[in-house]
Structure formats: C-alpha cells, structure tokens
Write a protein that holds these residues in place. Structure first.
Motif, PDB file in Angstrom:
ATOM      1  N   THR A 292      -9.120  29.014 -77.976  1.00  0.00           N
ATOM      2  CA  THR A 292      -8.626  27.714 -78.447  1.00  0.00           C
ATOM      3  C   THR A 292      -7.702  27.046 -77.433  1.00  0.00           C
ATOM      4  OG1 THR A 292      -6.815  28.779 -79.653  1.00  0.00           O
ATOM      5  CG2 THR A 292      -8.818  28.325 -80.888  1.00  0.00           C
ATOM      6  N   GLN A 293      -6.940  27.866 -76.690  1.00  0.00           N
ATOM      7  CA  GLN A 293      -5.969  27.284 -75.751  1.00  0.00           C
ATOM      8  C   GLN A 293      -6.565  27.035 -74.368  1.00  0.00           C
ATOM      9  OE1 GLN A 293      -1.876  29.142 -76.135  1.00  0.00           O
ATOM     10  NE2 GLN A 293      -2.892  30.252 -77.795  1.00  0.00           N
ATOM     11  N   ASN A 294      -7.325  27.982 -73.842  1.00  0.00           N
ATOM     12  CA  ASN A 294      -7.800  27.873 -72.457  1.00  0.00           C
ATOM     13  C   ASN A 294      -9.183  27.240 -72.337  1.00  0.00           C
ATOM     14  OD1 ASN A 294      -5.437  29.162 -71.908  1.00  0.00           O
ATOM     15  ND2 ASN A 294      -6.328  31.056 -71.169  1.00  0.00           N
ATOM     16  N   VAL A 295      -9.947  27.174 -73.440  1.00  0.00           N
ATOM     17  CA  VAL A 295     -11.262  26.533 -73.400  1.00  0.00           C
ATOM     18  C   VAL A 295     -11.218  25.187 -74.125  1.00  0.00           C
ATOM     19  CG1 VAL A 295     -13.702  26.711 -74.052  1.00  0.00           C
ATOM     20  CG2 VAL A 295     -12.493  28.727 -73.195  1.00  0.00           C
ATOM     21  N   LEU A 296     -10.678  25.176 -75.355  1.00  0.00           N
ATOM     22  CA  LEU A 296     -10.604  23.916 -76.116  1.00  0.00           C
ATOM     23  C   LEU A 296      -9.399  23.068 -75.723  1.00  0.00           C
ATOM     24  CD1 LEU A 296     -11.627  25.003 -79.756  1.00  0.00           C
ATOM     25  CD2 LEU A 296     -13.052  24.049 -77.933  1.00  0.00           C
ATOM     26  N   GLY A 297      -8.404  23.686 -75.054  1.00  0.00           N
ATOM     27  CA  GLY A 297      -7.253  22.922 -74.576  1.00  0.00           C
ATOM     28  C   GLY A 297      -6.205  22.620 -75.632  1.00  0.00           C
ATOM     29  N   LEU A 298      -6.166  23.408 -76.724  1.00  0.00           N
ATOM     30  CA  LEU A 298      -5.151  23.211 -77.764  1.00  0.00           C
ATOM     31  C   LEU A 298      -3.864  23.921 -77.377  1.00  0.00           C
ATOM     32  CD1 LEU A 298      -7.407  23.861 -80.906  1.00  0.00           C
ATOM     33  CD2 LEU A 298      -6.922  21.679 -79.775  1.00  0.00           C
ATOM     34  N   ASP A 299      -2.728  23.507 -77.990  1.00  0.00           N
ATOM     35  CA  ASP A 299      -1.471  24.193 -77.700  1.00  0.00           C
ATOM     36  C   ASP A 299      -1.262  25.333 -78.711  1.00  0.00           C
ATOM     37  OD1 ASP A 299      -0.438  23.087 -80.088  1.00  0.00           O
ATOM     38  OD2 ASP A 299       0.433  21.370 -79.050  1.00  0.00           O
ATOM     39  N   THR A 300      -0.147  26.044 -78.549  1.00  0.00           N
ATOM     40  CA  THR A 300       0.092  27.226 -79.379  1.00  0.00           C
ATOM     41  C   THR A 300       0.288  26.873 -80.848  1.00  0.00           C
ATOM     42  OG1 THR A 300       2.427  27.080 -78.735  1.00  0.00           O
ATOM     43  CG2 THR A 300       1.055  28.641 -77.528  1.00  0.00           C
ATOM     44  N   LEU A 301       0.963  25.750 -81.122  1.00  0.00           N
ATOM     45  CA  LEU A 301       1.188  25.357 -82.512  1.00  0.00           C
ATOM     46  C   LEU A 301      -0.137  24.984 -83.189  1.00  0.00           C
ATOM     47  CD1 LEU A 301       3.050  24.803 -84.872  1.00  0.00           C
ATOM     48  CD2 LEU A 301       3.467  22.500 -83.949  1.00  0.00           C
ATOM     49  N   GLN A 302      -0.988  24.250 -82.467  1.00  0.00           N
ATOM     50  CA  GLN A 302      -2.299  23.897 -83.024  1.00  0.00           C
ATOM     51  C   GLN A 302      -3.139  25.150 -83.290  1.00  0.00           C
ATOM     52  OE1 GLN A 302      -3.272  21.267 -79.755  1.00  0.00           O
ATOM     53  NE2 GLN A 302      -3.268  19.459 -81.089  1.00  0.00           N
ATOM     54  N   THR A 303      -3.051  26.122 -82.381  1.00  0.00           N
ATOM     55  CA  THR A 303      -3.766  27.388 -82.584  1.00  0.00           C
ATOM     56  C   THR A 303      -3.264  28.095 -83.830  1.00  0.00           C
ATOM     57  OG1 THR A 303      -4.181  27.667 -80.217  1.00  0.00           O
ATOM     58  CG2 THR A 303      -4.260  29.656 -81.569  1.00  0.00           C
ATOM     59  N   GLY A 304      -1.944  28.123 -84.004  1.00  0.00           N
ATOM     60  CA  GLY A 304      -1.364  28.734 -85.200  1.00  0.00           C
ATOM     61  C   GLY A 304      -1.822  28.037 -86.468  1.00  0.00           C
ATOM     62  N   MET A 305      -1.905  26.714 -86.434  1.00  0.00           N
ATOM     63  CA  MET A 305      -2.350  25.955 -87.620  1.00  0.00           C
ATOM     64  C   MET A 305      -3.820  26.226 -87.944  1.00  0.00           C
ATOM     65  SD  MET A 305       0.310  24.524 -88.730  1.00  0.00           S
ATOM     66  CE  MET A 305      -0.403  23.452 -89.981  1.00  0.00           C
ATOM     67  N   ILE A 306      -4.632  26.479 -86.909  1.00  0.00           N
ATOM     68  CA  ILE A 306      -6.044  26.816 -87.137  1.00  0.00           C
ATOM     69  C   ILE A 306      -6.166  28.140 -87.886  1.00  0.00           C
ATOM     70  CG2 ILE A 306      -8.116  27.651 -85.914  1.00  0.00           C
ATOM     71  CD1 ILE A 306      -7.647  25.458 -83.851  1.00  0.00           C
ATOM     72  N   LEU A 307      -5.293  29.086 -87.569  1.00  0.00           N
ATOM     73  CA  LEU A 307      -5.370  30.418 -88.175  1.00  0.00           C
ATOM     74  C   LEU A 307      -4.675  30.489 -89.539  1.00  0.00           C
ATOM     75  CD1 LEU A 307      -4.547  32.564 -84.989  1.00  0.00           C
ATOM     76  CD2 LEU A 307      -6.799  31.964 -85.897  1.00  0.00           C
ATOM     77  N   LEU A 308      -3.856  29.489 -89.879  1.00  0.00           N
ATOM     78  CA  LEU A 308      -3.059  29.535 -91.109  1.00  0.00           C
ATOM     79  C   LEU A 308      -3.891  29.491 -92.393  1.00  0.00           C
ATOM     80  CD1 LEU A 308      -0.234  29.599 -92.400  1.00  0.00           C
ATOM     81  CD2 LEU A 308      -0.176  27.104 -92.212  1.00  0.00           C
ATOM     82  N   PRO A 309      -4.848  28.556 -92.564  1.00  0.00           N
ATOM     83  CA  PRO A 309      -5.561  28.482 -93.854  1.00  0.00           C
ATOM     84  C   PRO A 309      -6.283  29.779 -94.220  1.00  0.00           C
ATOM     85  CG  PRO A 309      -6.000  26.529 -92.525  1.00  0.00           C
ATOM     86  CD  PRO A 309      -5.290  27.502 -91.643  1.00  0.00           C
ATOM     87  N   GLY A 310      -6.939  30.401 -93.244  1.00  0.00           N
ATOM     88  CA  GLY A 310      -7.653  31.644 -93.516  1.00  0.00           C
ATOM     89  C   GLY A 310      -6.730  32.754 -93.958  1.00  0.00           C
ATOM     90  N   GLY A 311      -5.594  32.875 -93.286  1.00  0.00           N
ATOM     91  CA  GLY A 311      -4.642  33.919 -93.651  1.00  0.00           C
ATOM     92  C   GLY A 311      -4.058  33.715 -95.035  1.00  0.00           C
TER      93      GLY A 311
END
Length: 492
Positions: free
Chosen positions: A310-329
């Motif tokens: 998500t960060q090195n290929v899609l170019g998202l930052d760490t907070l955006q990555t965390g938000m992507i993982l939040l709903p599933g958890g």
C-alpha cells in the motif's frame, strides 16, 4: 507421579465451583487487559516497516527482523512456559511476564538505532511469550466446558480489536511524531496493566514439581532459530549475498528439531519432557494444530507484505494504510462473541470450513494486485479476509485445547503457541524472501522499481495462496472434542 495418577489427583471441578465465579472473572479480565497490551504492541509496528526502512536506512530484509526476531524469541521461550506454568502460581508468573514486557517497551522507546530496537523487541517478546499460554491455560482451567466457546469468542474481541487499531494508531503516530512515540504510547498502558495485575490478580492454579531439561531448551533454540534464520537469509541473500549459505542454518535447525523431538518423546515416558508430545496423540488436537500452523504462515506472511504494497506500490501514507486495515480488524472483534456462541451450538466444522475457504479465496485474489488496483478493492479484500479469520481462529483454539486432558493444558498451550510463532516467523521470512528474489529479478529484467516490487509482492501472495489450499484440506478433519467438553476427550 504418572500422568494417570496426576489426572486422578487434580480436582477438575474445583475451579468451576460457583463460589469462585467472581474471582475467576476478575482474573480472566486482568489477563485480557494485559493481552490487549501485548497484541497492540505486536501490530502497532506493522505499518512502520517501510517508514523505518527509510528512517534508519535499512533494507526490507533487515527491517523484517523487527517482526521475525520477535516471533522467533517467542517460539524459543514459549516451550519453557509449559514448565513455568506448572511450577509457578498465577500471580508471580503474571508479574514476571508484564515486568519483562514493560522493560522491553522502555528499551524500544530509547533505542538509537535498529540494533537496540531489535534487542528491545526481543525482551518484549519474552514477556509476550509467557502471557499467551498463561491466558489460554487459565481460561481452560477456570471456565466450564459448556461456556468455553463463548469465552474464547470474547477473548477474540481483544485479540482482534488490538491488532485492528494498532496499525491505525501506528499510522497516526508516524504521520505526526517520531517512530519512538509508538513505544511511548504503549509504555504507560503496559505500566497500568502491570499495576492493575499487582493489585487485583489472584492465584488460581496449583503449582506442582516439574523438572527443567536444560538440553531440551538448548535444542529448541537451535531448532527454531536455525530454521527461521535460514529462511530469513534467503531474502537477505537476494540483496546482500551472505558468507553463510542459507541452507546451512536450515539443515542445522532441522537436525536439532529431530533430536529435540526424539528427546521429548523419551522424557515424556518419565513425565520430564519440556514439551509433552503426548498431546499429539490426540488426533483432533493435531489436526487443529496443523490447520493453525498453515493459517499463521499465510496470515503473517501476507500481513508484512500488505503495508509494503500500500505504501511503496500504491503510494499511500502510514495513516491511510492503518485506516485500510481498521474495518476488517473491527469486524473480527464484533464477530468474536457471535462465533464463540455458534461454536458452543454447532461445533467447529460448520464455521471453520467456510472460514478457511474465504481466507484462501482472498489469498488468490491478492496475486493479481498491481499499482493500478483501486484502494476500495484492497479494503474489500481485507474485510473478507478478516471475516474468514473470525470464523477460523475461535473454533481452532477451542477445539484444539478441548481435545486434551486437563494435566496437559500447559503443554498443549505451549505447543500451540510455539507452532503458531514458528509458522508465523517462517511465513514472514519466506514471503519476504520470495518478494526480494522476484523484485531483484524484475529489476534485472529492466522493470522500474515500482513494477518490480509489485511483481515481487504478487509472487509473495502466490506463495500464501498455494499454502492456503493445504489449510482448506486440513480444516475438514477438525471436529468437536469428544463429549463436547475439553478435557473429556482422550484423543481420537
């Protein structure tokens, strides 16, 4: 004392006496709070690996040791917890675990670079390694058979919510503060859990004499350490060829593991084993263990690739990555009590089989990711994966532990924890190795850095997809423990 004599001597019904109900709930609640802290610590760093690679100037293969060393240490220490849980009462072993964990968190917060940070993670892992079997063994001892699915489901709230909010908190901290603040955030919570335990936790176990075989401890360290180090060296070798060939520590680990297993089987006849492998004579426990191991290889390996993607290929930052993982958890947390209650009614297979099929399907879908994959598809995939895992872990934990007699609870939880962590560490090492090798090959073929990394990540996910098929097959062999009650099955 023989195993049969021990089983007759232990008052299995005593912990479940109604007069002890309030005490038991309090002890489990304190253990759950503490488990929340150590699980939060495990995942708060998951989005930080790419950040630390840049901040500390290290490769992905070096940075992955922050996770691999943590899991490897747990795999080495957890076998000893079977011994500790028999010899030491609940309160002192809890105080030991949380004190060590807190000290490791402080060391991480003060770390000037990668070396001390890894060392702090190792100390944290020692405390975490004791907490996990302590929680599982205590629950199995205190909760009556008919309520264990529900209790395991409630435990899964903590085990799911902490990992869910961990990446989000980690992403927020990294977006606004130095990475050390991840540990400054965890430290006061750890101190609070330690103080709460010091004030409220009570002794609920009955310590008995258990010998410690030092040779077994040494053999387990060489066995688990050799295998994981060798796998990690495969990834490292793609970027920085090592003087030591990767196959050498793998061979040393495999030989040490064979000797370790042979020694445990010999010592078990005298009730002196570090890990009593007679638990594996209980077929249902063994099948659940195999399914859990495969799930951990696929899950932990994928979990380290997803933030890199998500960060090195899609170019998202760490907070955006965390938000992507939040709903599933969060979904996993909400599903925990529901799955636990369903387990008490229908048993493991109607939950487990659909769960592992969903997990496998997502793994195969992830083999198609690229730099053009929409973010919503990644979020949908992670939510589906989390739903599948919610249907998987509670039945596996409950049916595995429920398939062995009470005197083997500490050994069963130690073996389960050891296999979990070794499988997870092997998964991380294997996936990063595959990713690194394929990325290096892509660059050699003339691909740009992002395209080469995307190809490497797809190769890593393909590794998980193939492994997940084995998990689907194994799940069909897991059953409800005989009599529907943990401790009542004698294994087949």
């Amino acid at each position: 004392m023989t195993m049969e004599a021990t089983m007759e001597a232990l008052p299995e019904s005593a912990p479940h006496h109604p007069d002890n109900a309030a005490r038991n709930r309090l002890v489990i609640a304190v253990l759950l709070v503490s488990t929340f802290v150590v699980f939060l610590n495990e995942t708060i760093m998951s989005v930080a690996i790419p950040h630390l690679m840049n901040d500390l100037g290290v490769t992905a293969s070096a940075a992955q040791w922050l996770t691999t060393a943590f899991l490897l240490t747990m795999a080495i220490v957890i076998p000893i917890t079977g011994f500790l849980l028999q010899r030491i009462n609940t309160r002192p072993i809890f105080m030991l675990a949380m004190s060590v964990f807190t000290l490791g968190t402080l060391a991480c917060a003060l770390a000037p670079g990668l070396e001390m940070l890894i060392a702090g993670r190792v100390v944290q892992a020692i405390g975490t390694a004791i907490m996990m079997p302590l929680l599982m063994t205590t629950v199995m001892t205190l909760v009556p058979p008919e309520g264990r699915g529900k209790t395991m489901g409630n435990i899964s709230i903590v085990m799911a919510v902490a990992p869910a909010i961990g990446p989000t908190i980690g992403g927020f901290i990294l977006g606004h503060f130095d990475w050390r603040f991840m540990f400054y955030f965890t430290l006061p919570i750890a101190i609070g859990a330690l103080l709460l335990g010091a004030l409220r936790i009570r002794n609920v176990s009955t310590p008995r004499y258990a010998p410690l075989d030092v040779l077994s401890v040494i053999l387990s360290a060489f066995a688990f350490g050799g295998l994981v180090y060798g796998l990690s060296s495969l990834g490292e070798g793609a970027e920085h060829p090592s003087v030591i060939p990767a196959w050498l520590p793998i061979v040393i680990g495999a030989v040490a593991m064979a000797i370790f297993i042979a020694r445990q089987m010999k010592l078990a006849r005298q009730d002196k084993a570090l890990l009593d492998l007679r638990t594996l004579q209980h077929r249902n426990y063994t099948m659940a263990l195999i399914t859990m191991a495969i799930a951990m290889v696929a899950l932990l390996g994928s979990s380290i690739l997803l933030p890199i993607y998500t960060q090195n290929v899609l170019g998202l930052d760490t907070l955006q990555t965390g938000m992507i993982l939040l709903p599933g958890g969060l979904l996993m947390g909400l599903m925990g009590p529901i799955v636990g209650r369903l387990y008490d009614r229908v048993g493991p297979r109607p939950l487990l089989v659909p769960g592992v099929i969903l997990v496998s399907a997502v793994m195969w879908a992830l083999t198609f990711v690229s730099q053009f994959t929409p973010v919503w598809a990644v979020v949908a995939g992670h939510i589906t994966l989390s739903f599948g895992l919610a249907l998987t872990f509670t039945p596996l934990f409950t049916s595995s532990m429920g398939s062995v007699p009470m005197p083997l609870y500490s050994h069963a939880s130690a073996i389960l924890g050891s296999v979990q962590q070794v499988a997870g560490a092997a998964g991380i090492a294997l996936f990063v190795a595959v990713m690194s090798l394929r990325t290096a090959g892509g660059i050699a073929e003339g691909l740009d850095q992002v395209d080469a990394l995307a190809a490497g990540i797809r190769a890593g996910f393909l590794c998980g997809a193939v492994i997940s098929v084995l998990m689907v097959v194994a799940a069909f062999f897991v059953r409800r423990p005989a009599g529907g009650a943990p401790g009542m099955s004698h294994g087949h």
